[in-house]
Each structure stands twice: as structure tokens, then as C-alpha cells.
Design a protein around this motif. Structure first.
Motif, mmCIF file in Angstrom:
data_model
loop_
_atom_site.group_PDB
_atom_site.id
_atom_site.type_symbol
_atom_site.label_atom_id
_atom_site.label_comp_id
_atom_site.label_asym_id
_atom_site.label_seq_id
_atom_site.Cartn_x
_atom_site.Cartn_y
_atom_site.Cartn_z
ATOM 1 N N VAL A 90 10.072 -5.363 1.601
ATOM 2 C CA VAL A 90 11.509 -5.436 1.386
ATOM 3 C C VAL A 90 11.779 -5.227 -0.101
ATOM 4 C CG1 VAL A 90 13.565 -6.862 1.802
ATOM 5 C CG2 VAL A 90 11.639 -7.028 3.336
ATOM 6 N N PHE A 91 13.027 -5.123 -0.481
ATOM 7 C CA PHE A 91 13.378 -4.938 -1.889
ATOM 8 C C PHE A 91 12.623 -5.950 -2.737
ATOM 9 C CE2 PHE A 91 17.369 -3.740 0.348
ATOM 10 C CZ PHE A 91 17.398 -2.411 -0.020
ATOM 11 N N ARG A 117 14.435 -0.091 3.698
ATOM 12 C CA ARG A 117 14.455 -1.440 3.145
ATOM 13 C C ARG A 117 15.312 -2.380 3.997
ATOM 14 N NH1 ARG A 117 10.308 0.170 1.389
ATOM 15 N NH2 ARG A 117 10.032 0.871 -0.726
#
Length: 162
Positions: A90-91, A117
Motif C-alpha cells: 500500500v502507499f 494502491r
């Protein structure tokens, strides 16, 4: 070595993901060409701000008992999964949004990165929703999850239009 998670640990990871998503969308908005693209990416950034605030507020009201480990993970499976999701998929703060986007990214490139994402964020929130007790804000995690699903839907529709 077995790891136990507290609601605070899980929410801290979620809060960082939202902050990193905000940084990505702000960088994407700055890199986007066109008023409509800029506005859409700015809106996604503002949603991340709202998510981060919601998680921060959830953490602020946790009691000391709720900050104690509540999810026992004897084989480290959940610990490894959550850490992988938070740190690599993820980010993340290790991913410089400008580097992720490259020089002069097209809206198509920006949206494809964002879609990947956001899908990962959906998976992450589905996972933590299962381990956050109702008394510690499971409904709020569900609300964030639904917002992330709506991000996937919005981005998917935008990609179909391009």
C-alpha cells in the motif's frame, strides 16, 4: 517469536497508510495536466485527509486497556501480512510519490498506480476489519473500507473513460 497486536498498533499502521496516500495524491495532483484531473486527484487527497483524521480520532479515544495486545498471532502470519501490506504494497513512506510517478506522467499512468494502491488498501482494511473488535471501532474501519472501495470504483470509471 509470536507477536500480539493491539488496536492501537493496527490503527497506527492504517494512519500511516492514509498519510502516505495523501502524499501520493498531492504529488499526483501537482503532476496532473488539466483542471479536471487536478480536481479529481485533489478530491482523492482530501478523502485521505478525512480517513487519517478518523483513524487519529479512533486512536485518541482508546483506553489503556484497549492499547494492550488483543490479537494473538502465534505463527506471525497476521503480523507478517499486515507489515507487508503496510510497508511494501500500500502507499508507503518509502515510496517517494514523485519517484512513483516518474517525470511527466500521463493521467492514465497516475490512475493505474492509484488503482493498484487503492486495491491494496481495500485488502488491508478488509484484513484489519476482521481483527478490530466492535468496541474499538470496527464500524469506522468498515466506513473507511467502503470509502476505499468507492475510490477503486471512481478510478476504474475514470480509466474506462480514457
Amino acid at each position: 517469536m509470536p507477536i500480539s497486536f493491539s488496536a492501537d498498533d493496527i490503527l497506527e499502521i492504517a494512519q500511516q497508510i492514509e498519510q502516505n496516500g495523501l502524499n501520493f495524491y498531492r504529488a499526483a495532483s501537482n503532476a496532473a495536466v488539466g483542471i479536471e484531473a487536478n480536481k479529481m486527484l485533489s478530491n482523492l487527497a482530501e478523502w485521505e485527509v478525512a480517513h487519517e483524521k478518523l483513524i487519529r480520532d479512533m486512536r485518541a479515544v482508546l483506553t489503556s486497556d484497549q492499547k494492550q495486545p488483543t490479537v494473538f498471532d502465534p505463527d506471525d502470519e497476521m503480523a507478517l501480512y499486515l507489515k507487508a501490506m503496510a510497508s511494501k504494497v500500500v502507499f508507503t513512506s518509502k515510496m517517494d510519490p514523485v519517484e512513483m510517478l516518474g517525470s511527466n506522467p500521463s493521467l492514465l499512468e497516475i490512475l493505474n498506480i492509484a488503482l493498484d494502491r487503492e486495491r491494496d488498501a481495500v485488502s488491508f482494511y478488509k484484513s484489519i476489519k476482521e481483527i478490530v473488535p466492535v468496541s474499538m471501532g470496527k464500524d469506522k474501519i468498515e466506513a473507511i473500507l467502503l470509502e476505499e472501495v468507492s475510490h477503486v470504483d471512481i478510478i476504474t470509471k475514470l480509466l474506462a473513460e480514457i
